[in-house]
Design a protein around this motif. Structure first.
Motif, PDB file in Angstrom:
ATOM      1  N   ASN A   1       0.941  -1.196   0.904  1.00  0.00           N
ATOM      2  CA  ASN A   1       0.086   0.018  -0.095  1.00  0.00           C
ATOM      3  C   ASN A   1       0.762   1.232  -0.298  1.00  0.00           C
ATOM      4  OD1 ASN A   1      -1.045   2.542   1.925  1.00  0.00           O
ATOM      5  ND2 ASN A   1      -3.452   0.981   0.769  1.00  0.00           N
ATOM      6  N   GLU A   2       0.735   2.058  -0.759  1.00  0.00           N
ATOM      7  CA  GLU A   2       1.240   3.152  -0.912  1.00  0.00           C
ATOM      8  C   GLU A   2       1.437   4.857   0.210  1.00  0.00           C
ATOM      9  OE1 GLU A   2       3.754   4.658  -3.218  1.00  0.00           O
ATOM     10  OE2 GLU A   2       3.735   2.103  -4.236  1.00  0.00           O
ATOM     11  N   GLU A   3      -0.134   4.336   1.124  1.00  0.00           N
ATOM     12  CA  GLU A   3      -0.165   5.144   2.562  1.00  0.00           C
ATOM     13  C   GLU A   3       1.391   4.881   2.969  1.00  0.00           C
ATOM     14  OE1 GLU A   3      -3.256   7.299   4.676  1.00  0.00           O
ATOM     15  OE2 GLU A   3      -4.096   5.964   3.524  1.00  0.00           O
ATOM     16  N   PHE A   4       1.187   3.304   3.117  1.00  0.00           N
ATOM     17  CA  PHE A   4       1.994   2.712   4.623  1.00  0.00           C
ATOM     18  C   PHE A   4       3.196   2.756   3.874  1.00  0.00           C
ATOM     19  CE2 PHE A   4       4.349  -0.905   6.319  1.00  0.00           C
ATOM     20  CZ  PHE A   4       3.996  -0.238   7.698  1.00  0.00           C
ATOM     21  N   LEU A   5       3.746   2.371   2.442  1.00  0.00           N
ATOM     22  CA  LEU A   5       4.964   2.632   2.326  1.00  0.00           C
ATOM     23  C   LEU A   5       5.595   3.390   2.124  1.00  0.00           C
ATOM     24  CD1 LEU A   5       5.136   0.113  -0.517  1.00  0.00           C
ATOM     25  CD2 LEU A   5       5.759  -0.525   1.542  1.00  0.00           C
ATOM     26  N   SER A   6       4.461   4.561   2.803  1.00  0.00           N
ATOM     27  CA  SER A   6       5.482   6.937   2.479  1.00  0.00           C
ATOM     28  C   SER A   6       5.819   6.944   4.224  1.00  0.00           C
ATOM     29  CB  SER A   6       3.844   6.956   1.877  1.00  0.00           C
ATOM     30  OG  SER A   6       3.425   6.920   2.895  1.00  0.00           O
TER      31      SER A   6
END
Length: 455
Positions: free
Chosen positions: A438-443
């Motif tokens: 998930n991009e939000e988590f990865l960020s």
């Protein structure tokens, strides 16, 4: 050092405490219900005593049976783990009155922090930031409405005696408040025997960050960094990491100092956690993703936390060993003036639950093969052939990964999730595979609403 230890808990935490006890040459004693007789923590203990049937009230919360087991086995001390009797001040007092060593904070600290309103007031007096809210219980619905009007909507309606994400509701207006107040009060009376209700400002976009503290035998309180706990479902944690990707060095300094003040305010001894809310600017995220420097005290957990392994990996300590040393009146294994974190760690809670709706799904374990490799640790309560019963929490294991950086820890987590072969009960491993892409988590720029946005 303590010579014999009774572990008044079950599953992975009992097994984890027993592991440290045996490493230190301490005789480890397990207590168990009839339903748990075949679990690893029972067979791995030096001695085990059945304390009752599956119902926790008749076994793991059965004070008389647990004390009788301690007496019959010659236990010198009792470690309560987390949950069950771990934050029961009366149990702590009874243990000590029986001539046993209590591996936990003093009973008066448990009492002081057990009531959310009292805890808020104590923290405010100690200079720890608290969110706008009531300083006394909302005695009735009219008082709750008046308090909410002064605080400003939305508000959180909370059971003063609650914990673990239970006994809470959000009200965006007076109509919703009237419904939530009755619901929370009824739940609190039924679950905690105390219907006291707290009204507090609710922040729609917020991060959940907590600090590990340890009250030493010499009276000092030290902080072992923070943990990010914002990946939650139904206000209960699924993922924790340390250090928090949202906390700058300057903010970390303030967080740790506030947590130490919180511990000192109640003369804290042993392991505990100061939980806080970190509020993004203007109660929403800015385009640059930067969070605010504003945080508020949420509660203090007067026990060892489920997520303590991420702190252990980042700080290179065994918190259970440190707990035992404090209880025995010994100095810590580390230099309190030279604590320094190294690397990054992430914990995933492997639960017997549907990975979409997170509903419990107990059952017999057909396959259980744990991942291995550099930077991979598994604290589990089960092995192949065991059965996850519906009587207790759905937590089966904790998958903890560490690396030199957050990116490296995430890559190891992806590999470990893929390698964890678990069949039989329902399992949330597929959710973690999704989260780790998930991009939000990865960020690193996420908040407590991330799971609902994924669903």
């Amino acid at each position: 050092m303590i010579e014999s230890l009774l572990v008044a808990n079950r599953g992975e935490i009992a097994r984890r405490i027993i592991r440290t006890a045996k490493r230190l040459g301490i005789r480890a004693i397990a207590v168990h219900s009839e339903a748990d007789a075949g679990l690893p923590f029972v067979t791995e203990a030096d001695e085990a005593v059945c304390v009752g049937p599956a119902n926790p009230a008749q076994s793991y919360r059965n004070v008389e049976a647990i004390l009788a087991a301690a007496k019959s086995t010659g236990a010198q001390a009792i470690h309560p783990g987390y949950g069950f009797l771990s934050e029961n001040a009366d149990f702590a007092r009874t243990v000590e009155a029986s001539g046993l060593i209590w591996v936990g904070p003093r009973a008066d600290a448990i009492t002081a922090m057990g009531d959310k309103i009292n805890a808020r007031n104590l923290m405010a007096a100690a200079g720890v930031p608290v969110a706008p809210g009531t300083t006394d219980p909302a005695a009735d619905l009219d008082a709750a409405v008046a308090a909410a009007a002064e605080i400003g909507y939305p508000v959180m309606v909370k059971a003063a005696a609650g914990g673990g994400g239970m006994g809470m509701g959000v009200a965006t207006d007076e109509t919703a408040l009237r419904t939530e107040y009755d619901k929370v009060r009824s739940f609190a009376e039924r679950m905690f025997g105390d219907g006291s209700v707290l009204i507090e400002r609710y922040f729609p976009r917020v991060r959940h960050v907590e600090v590990q503290i340890l009250g030493l035998a010499d009276g000092r309180v030290v902080a072992l960094g923070e943990r990010e706990c914002s990946v939650q479902r139904r206000n209960q944690k699924l993922v924790e990491e340390s250090p928090s990707p949202a906390v700058s060095p300057e903010l970390r300094e303030r967080f740790l100092a506030a947590a130490v003040r919180a511990g000192e305010a109640v003369g804290y001894r042993n392991a505990g956690t100061v939980e806080c809310l970190l509020v993004p600017r203007q109660r929403d995220f800015e385009e640059d993703g930067a969070g605010s420097e504003e945080f508020f005290f949420l509660e203090m957990n007067t026990r060892l936390q489920v997520e303590h392994p991420v702190t252990e990996l980042v700080y290179g300590v065994d918190l259970v060993e440190e707990q035992l040393r404090v209880a025995a009146g010994l100095a810590p294994t580390f230099d309190p003036d030279a604590l320094a974190p190294r690397g990054h760690a992430i914990e995933l809670r492997i639960n017997a639950e549907d990975p979409k709706r997170f509903l419990p799904g107990p059952g017999a374990i057909k396959t259980w093969v744990e991942p291995t490799g550099e930077g991979v640790r598994v604290d589990s309560g089960y092995i192949e052939g065991n059965t996850v019963t519906p009587f207790y929490d759905s937590l089966m294991a904790k998958l903890i990964v560490s690396g030199a950086t957050r990116a490296e820890a995430i890559e190891r987590a992806k590999s470990a999730v893929a390698a964890f072969d678990l069949t039989g009960p329902k399992c949330n491993l597929p959710f973690f595979a999704e989260l780790l892409e998930n991009e939000e988590f990865l960020s690193g720029d996420y908040d407590t609403g991330i799971v609902s946005r994924m669903r």
